[in-house]
Design a protein around this motif. Structure first.
Motif, PDB file in Angstrom:
ATOM      1  N   ALA A 101     -73.937 -19.136 -79.733  1.00  0.00           N
ATOM      2  CA  ALA A 101     -75.125 -18.732 -79.879  1.00  0.00           C
ATOM      3  C   ALA A 101     -76.021 -19.225 -81.111  1.00  0.00           C
ATOM      4  O   ALA A 101     -77.165 -19.480 -80.973  1.00  0.00           O
ATOM      5  CB  ALA A 101     -75.270 -17.060 -79.811  1.00  0.00           C
ATOM      6  N   ILE A 102     -75.031 -19.078 -82.206  1.00  0.00           N
ATOM      7  CA  ILE A 102     -76.038 -20.008 -83.422  1.00  0.00           C
ATOM      8  C   ILE A 102     -76.235 -21.332 -83.267  1.00  0.00           C
ATOM      9  O   ILE A 102     -77.323 -21.731 -83.570  1.00  0.00           O
ATOM     10  CB  ILE A 102     -75.179 -19.543 -84.584  1.00  0.00           C
ATOM     11  CG1 ILE A 102     -75.054 -18.067 -84.860  1.00  0.00           C
ATOM     12  CG2 ILE A 102     -75.514 -20.354 -85.872  1.00  0.00           C
ATOM     13  CD1 ILE A 102     -73.770 -17.664 -86.033  1.00  0.00           C
ATOM     14  N   HIS A 103     -75.527 -22.118 -82.607  1.00  0.00           N
ATOM     15  CA  HIS A 103     -75.853 -23.537 -82.358  1.00  0.00           C
ATOM     16  C   HIS A 103     -76.926 -23.463 -81.354  1.00  0.00           C
ATOM     17  O   HIS A 103     -77.731 -24.437 -81.647  1.00  0.00           O
ATOM     18  CB  HIS A 103     -74.576 -24.118 -81.716  1.00  0.00           C
ATOM     19  CG  HIS A 103     -74.843 -25.451 -81.428  1.00  0.00           C
ATOM     20  ND1 HIS A 103     -74.938 -26.396 -82.090  1.00  0.00           N
ATOM     21  CD2 HIS A 103     -74.820 -26.025 -80.135  1.00  0.00           C
ATOM     22  CE1 HIS A 103     -74.994 -27.635 -81.636  1.00  0.00           C
ATOM     23  NE2 HIS A 103     -74.924 -27.377 -80.185  1.00  0.00           N
ATOM     24  N   GLN A 104     -77.249 -22.856 -80.438  1.00  0.00           N
ATOM     25  CA  GLN A 104     -78.130 -23.024 -79.685  1.00  0.00           C
ATOM     26  C   GLN A 104     -79.568 -22.770 -80.501  1.00  0.00           C
ATOM     27  O   GLN A 104     -80.533 -23.361 -80.400  1.00  0.00           O
ATOM     28  CB  GLN A 104     -78.064 -21.955 -78.325  1.00  0.00           C
ATOM     29  CG  GLN A 104     -76.938 -21.996 -77.349  1.00  0.00           C
ATOM     30  CD  GLN A 104     -76.884 -21.362 -76.220  1.00  0.00           C
ATOM     31  OE1 GLN A 104     -78.018 -20.725 -75.932  1.00  0.00           O
ATOM     32  NE2 GLN A 104     -75.771 -21.260 -75.494  1.00  0.00           N
ATOM     33  N   ILE A 105     -79.467 -21.863 -81.385  1.00  0.00           N
ATOM     34  CA  ILE A 105     -80.621 -21.443 -82.009  1.00  0.00           C
ATOM     35  C   ILE A 105     -80.902 -22.618 -82.975  1.00  0.00           C
ATOM     36  O   ILE A 105     -82.280 -22.990 -83.120  1.00  0.00           O
ATOM     37  CB  ILE A 105     -80.557 -20.346 -82.757  1.00  0.00           C
ATOM     38  CG1 ILE A 105     -80.673 -19.013 -81.947  1.00  0.00           C
ATOM     39  CG2 ILE A 105     -81.639 -19.981 -83.762  1.00  0.00           C
ATOM     40  CD1 ILE A 105     -80.127 -17.564 -82.590  1.00  0.00           C
ATOM     41  N   ASP A 106     -79.959 -23.174 -83.717  1.00  0.00           N
ATOM     42  CA  ASP A 106     -79.974 -24.290 -84.589  1.00  0.00           C
ATOM     43  C   ASP A 106     -80.759 -25.537 -83.964  1.00  0.00           C
ATOM     44  O   ASP A 106     -81.294 -26.260 -84.276  1.00  0.00           O
ATOM     45  CB  ASP A 106     -78.517 -24.902 -84.990  1.00  0.00           C
ATOM     46  CG  ASP A 106     -78.224 -23.943 -86.040  1.00  0.00           C
ATOM     47  OD1 ASP A 106     -78.723 -23.083 -86.636  1.00  0.00           O
ATOM     48  OD2 ASP A 106     -76.717 -23.968 -86.246  1.00  0.00           O
ATOM     49  N   GLU A 107     -80.423 -25.613 -82.601  1.00  0.00           N
ATOM     50  CA  GLU A 107     -80.982 -26.646 -81.836  1.00  0.00           C
ATOM     51  C   GLU A 107     -82.192 -26.456 -80.814  1.00  0.00           C
ATOM     52  O   GLU A 107     -82.841 -27.137 -80.062  1.00  0.00           O
ATOM     53  CB  GLU A 107     -79.846 -27.190 -80.532  1.00  0.00           C
ATOM     54  CG  GLU A 107     -78.431 -27.613 -81.173  1.00  0.00           C
ATOM     55  CD  GLU A 107     -78.559 -28.862 -82.129  1.00  0.00           C
ATOM     56  OE1 GLU A 107     -79.958 -29.585 -81.990  1.00  0.00           O
ATOM     57  OE2 GLU A 107     -77.631 -29.587 -82.355  1.00  0.00           O
ATOM     58  N   GLY A 108     -82.765 -25.418 -81.222  1.00  0.00           N
ATOM     59  CA  GLY A 108     -84.294 -25.037 -80.833  1.00  0.00           C
ATOM     60  C   GLY A 108     -84.398 -23.916 -79.815  1.00  0.00           C
ATOM     61  O   GLY A 108     -85.708 -23.258 -79.629  1.00  0.00           O
ATOM     62  N   ALA A 109     -83.598 -23.079 -79.422  1.00  0.00           N
ATOM     63  CA  ALA A 109     -83.513 -21.779 -78.816  1.00  0.00           C
ATOM     64  C   ALA A 109     -84.206 -20.842 -79.638  1.00  0.00           C
ATOM     65  O   ALA A 109     -83.941 -20.564 -80.960  1.00  0.00           O
ATOM     66  CB  ALA A 109     -82.265 -21.106 -78.279  1.00  0.00           C
ATOM     67  N   GLN A 110     -85.208 -20.018 -79.105  1.00  0.00           N
ATOM     68  CA  GLN A 110     -86.137 -19.178 -79.903  1.00  0.00           C
ATOM     69  C   GLN A 110     -85.493 -17.662 -79.876  1.00  0.00           C
ATOM     70  O   GLN A 110     -86.187 -16.749 -80.487  1.00  0.00           O
ATOM     71  CB  GLN A 110     -87.565 -19.090 -79.411  1.00  0.00           C
ATOM     72  CG  GLN A 110     -88.104 -20.673 -79.973  1.00  0.00           C
ATOM     73  CD  GLN A 110     -89.475 -20.919 -79.386  1.00  0.00           C
ATOM     74  OE1 GLN A 110     -89.643 -21.248 -78.160  1.00  0.00           O
ATOM     75  NE2 GLN A 110     -90.529 -20.696 -80.368  1.00  0.00           N
ATOM     76  N   MET A 111     -84.788 -17.696 -78.828  1.00  0.00           N
ATOM     77  CA  MET A 111     -84.204 -16.156 -78.669  1.00  0.00           C
ATOM     78  C   MET A 111     -83.030 -16.431 -77.603  1.00  0.00           C
ATOM     79  O   MET A 111     -83.000 -17.457 -77.197  1.00  0.00           O
ATOM     80  CB  MET A 111     -85.373 -14.977 -78.096  1.00  0.00           C
ATOM     81  CG  MET A 111     -85.674 -15.284 -76.527  1.00  0.00           C
ATOM     82  SD  MET A 111     -86.522 -14.062 -75.888  1.00  0.00           S
ATOM     83  CE  MET A 111     -85.648 -13.356 -74.534  1.00  0.00           C
ATOM     84  N   VAL A 112     -82.114 -15.558 -77.579  1.00  0.00           N
ATOM     85  CA  VAL A 112     -80.886 -15.704 -76.817  1.00  0.00           C
ATOM     86  C   VAL A 112     -80.363 -14.332 -76.430  1.00  0.00           C
ATOM     87  O   VAL A 112     -80.529 -13.203 -77.076  1.00  0.00           O
ATOM     88  CB  VAL A 112     -79.676 -15.976 -78.083  1.00  0.00           C
ATOM     89  CG1 VAL A 112     -78.322 -16.208 -77.171  1.00  0.00           C
ATOM     90  CG2 VAL A 112     -79.883 -17.282 -78.686  1.00  0.00           C
ATOM     91  N   GLN A 113     -80.139 -14.563 -74.915  1.00  0.00           N
ATOM     92  CA  GLN A 113     -79.661 -13.711 -74.332  1.00  0.00           C
ATOM     93  C   GLN A 113     -77.862 -13.432 -73.982  1.00  0.00           C
ATOM     94  O   GLN A 113     -77.645 -14.523 -73.725  1.00  0.00           O
ATOM     95  CB  GLN A 113     -80.410 -13.154 -72.861  1.00  0.00           C
ATOM     96  CG  GLN A 113     -79.736 -12.132 -72.148  1.00  0.00           C
ATOM     97  CD  GLN A 113     -80.914 -11.312 -71.206  1.00  0.00           C
ATOM     98  OE1 GLN A 113     -82.009 -10.978 -71.411  1.00  0.00           O
ATOM     99  NE2 GLN A 113     -80.521 -11.313 -69.844  1.00  0.00           N
ATOM    100  N   VAL A 114     -77.649 -12.352 -74.296  1.00  0.00           N
ATOM    101  CA  VAL A 114     -75.973 -12.208 -74.297  1.00  0.00           C
ATOM    102  C   VAL A 114     -75.739 -11.495 -72.884  1.00  0.00           C
ATOM    103  O   VAL A 114     -76.281 -10.003 -72.579  1.00  0.00           O
ATOM    104  CB  VAL A 114     -75.344 -11.342 -75.300  1.00  0.00           C
ATOM    105  CG1 VAL A 114     -73.705 -11.166 -75.142  1.00  0.00           C
ATOM    106  CG2 VAL A 114     -75.481 -12.115 -76.874  1.00  0.00           C
ATOM    107  N   PHE A 115     -75.008 -11.941 -72.048  1.00  0.00           N
ATOM    108  CA  PHE A 115     -74.752 -11.597 -70.595  1.00  0.00           C
ATOM    109  C   PHE A 115     -73.234 -10.866 -70.682  1.00  0.00           C
ATOM    110  O   PHE A 115     -72.311 -11.719 -70.610  1.00  0.00           O
ATOM    111  CB  PHE A 115     -74.743 -12.633 -69.758  1.00  0.00           C
ATOM    112  CG  PHE A 115     -76.366 -13.215 -69.152  1.00  0.00           C
ATOM    113  CD1 PHE A 115     -76.889 -12.529 -68.248  1.00  0.00           C
ATOM    114  CD2 PHE A 115     -76.804 -14.155 -70.031  1.00  0.00           C
ATOM    115  CE1 PHE A 115     -78.236 -12.939 -67.950  1.00  0.00           C
ATOM    116  CE2 PHE A 115     -78.113 -14.467 -69.601  1.00  0.00           C
ATOM    117  CZ  PHE A 115     -78.749 -13.877 -68.618  1.00  0.00           C
ATOM    118  N   GLU A 116     -73.259  -9.702 -70.334  1.00  0.00           N
ATOM    119  CA  GLU A 116     -72.113  -8.757 -70.257  1.00  0.00           C
ATOM    120  C   GLU A 116     -72.103  -8.800 -68.730  1.00  0.00           C
ATOM    121  O   GLU A 116     -72.348  -7.959 -68.128  1.00  0.00           O
ATOM    122  CB  GLU A 116     -71.985  -7.730 -70.799  1.00  0.00           C
ATOM    123  CG  GLU A 116     -70.621  -6.823 -70.795  1.00  0.00           C
ATOM    124  CD  GLU A 116     -69.825  -7.648 -71.492  1.00  0.00           C
ATOM    125  OE1 GLU A 116     -69.103  -8.562 -70.910  1.00  0.00           O
ATOM    126  OE2 GLU A 116     -69.228  -7.024 -72.802  1.00  0.00           O
TER     127      GLU A 116
END
Length: 386
Positions: free
Chosen positions: A226-241
């Motif tokens: 998830a941190i990597h995705q933000i480092d590469e440009g994601a502005q928010m992240v959703q965690v799917f259970e």
């Protein structure tokens, strides 16, 4: 690298992959600072000027343009080819003007880098043969997680996100996503979709130390991803259970919640200003257990499934917990009038315009007419503007 490519043109690799059709021309998007970060601000819990709207699984087979790729190219080839993944990610935004573009990928994408390879069998879903079935296999999995380097092992993810950020900058928000630790461990233990998830449940109750060891390692890997995705440009992240429906409240509290919270804490520490959302599909029966998962060091917002009325959810969670959701996806198979009524009820139940993020309570169903997705987005604009 295709950073400068405008996807209103044909993709350069498409012919090599037997895709000869061109993407739908881009729908004009009015760029403004307010619209560009509306979704992100709402996910942070801000009272915004308009209820933002996007859809889970919005890149999907309900779209004719998507099927031009999915009917010819296997899933992993699509999701691991940055030019194709970029194009598929953008289609829904171009067509309907949603307030977020979510990367076309899958929650299982990091598993091969963790020593758990998978295939996607058309009509059946994911298939994992080397499952987490015993102590020796779990030990090798834990070791693989310790060496996880998403930038080096999953380079296509970073390239896709960088492409998407350039396409969406100043126009709409870019959303990344990951699977929650328990769901990914469940997939890796069951070997694919499972009606009752008996193998992972047996591990949890017969050998809880092994289950927790796997979950510990998975939580660290998911957080790094998830941190990597933000480092590469994601502005928010959703965690799917995604398999929350397989858990009773006690098992959710013991085997899901602590590890999901560890992911959120790690991401918020690395990127304090980036919203992180939690979606427990089928978890509305124990919504009360999720209330304290939202906060400064935890999740920014909770995404709700469609099995709970939005007004009831708001009453359980209180007015201060940011929420997202939660229209029943099957309603998008009905009339425009019904869609309009459901959207209004949902927005009103959440507290009125600008008080939550409008979404479905699960992914878009394949038979959904594209015109009804447009009606859903239009209804959000109609009823969600102050």
């Amino acid at each position: 690298m295709i950073a400068a490519l405008l996807f209103a043109c044909a993709l350069p690799t498409a012919s090599a992959l037997s895709v000869t059709t061109k993407p739908t021309p881009a729908k004009p998007v009015v760029a403004s600072a307010g619209d560009a970060d509306l979704l992100v601000r709402a996910a942070r819990g801000e009272d915004v000027e308009r209820t933002p709207v996007w859809l889970m699984r919005q890149a999907g087979r309900y779209m004719a343009d998507f099927r031009k790729y999915s009917d010819k190219i296997p899933f992993r080839e699509r999701s691991e080819s940055p030019d194709i993944a970029t194009e598929l990610s953008l289609q829904c935004w171009r067509a309907f003007g949603v307030d977020g573009v979510i990367m076309f990928s899958d929650i299982l994408t990091p598993l091969p880098a963790l020593g758990v390879d998978f295939d996607v069998v058309k009509g059946k879903g994911p298939l994992i043969t080397d499952t987490l079935g015993d102590a020796k296999r779990i030990a090798s999995f834990v070791e693989a997680c310790g060496g996880f380097d998403p930038g080096a092992q999953l380079p296509f993810v970073g390239e896709t996100l960088r492409n998407l950020r350039k396409e969406t900058e100043g126009k709409t928000s870019l959303v990344g996503f990951v699977g929650a630790p328990w769901t990914l461990c469940a997939y890796a233990t069951e070997g694919g979709a499972s009606r009752h998830a008996l193998k992972i449940k047996a591990l949890m109750h017969d050998e809880p130390a092994l289950a927790h060891a796997a979950l510990d390692a998975m939580a660290d890997a998911v957080a790094a991803y998830a941190i990597h995705q933000i480092d590469e440009g994601a502005q928010m992240v959703q965690v799917f259970e995604s398999w929350a429906h397989q858990l009773n409240p006690a098992d959710f509290a013991a085997f899901s919640k602590p590890y999901a919270l560890r992911v959120a804490a790690a991401v918020r520490e690395a990127h304090p200003g980036v919203p992180v959302l939690f979606f427990a599909n089928g978890g509305s029966s124990y919504l009360g257990l999720q209330r304290d998962m939202a906060g400064d060091a935890h999740y920014s917002a909770l995404s709700l499934d469609w099995a709970v009325d939005m007004a009831d959810a708001r009453a359980q969670l209180g007015p201060s917990v940011p929420v997202q959701g939660n229209i029943d996806p099957s309603l998008l198979l009905g009339s425009v009038a019904d869609i309009d009524d459901a959207v209004k009820k949902c927005i009103d139940g959440a507290g009125g315009p600008g008080k939550h993020i409008l979404n479905l309570g699960h992914g878009v169903l394949q038979p959904t007419p594209e015109a009804n997705v447009a009606a859903f987005v239009d209804a959000a604009r109609k009823h969600g503007t102050k």
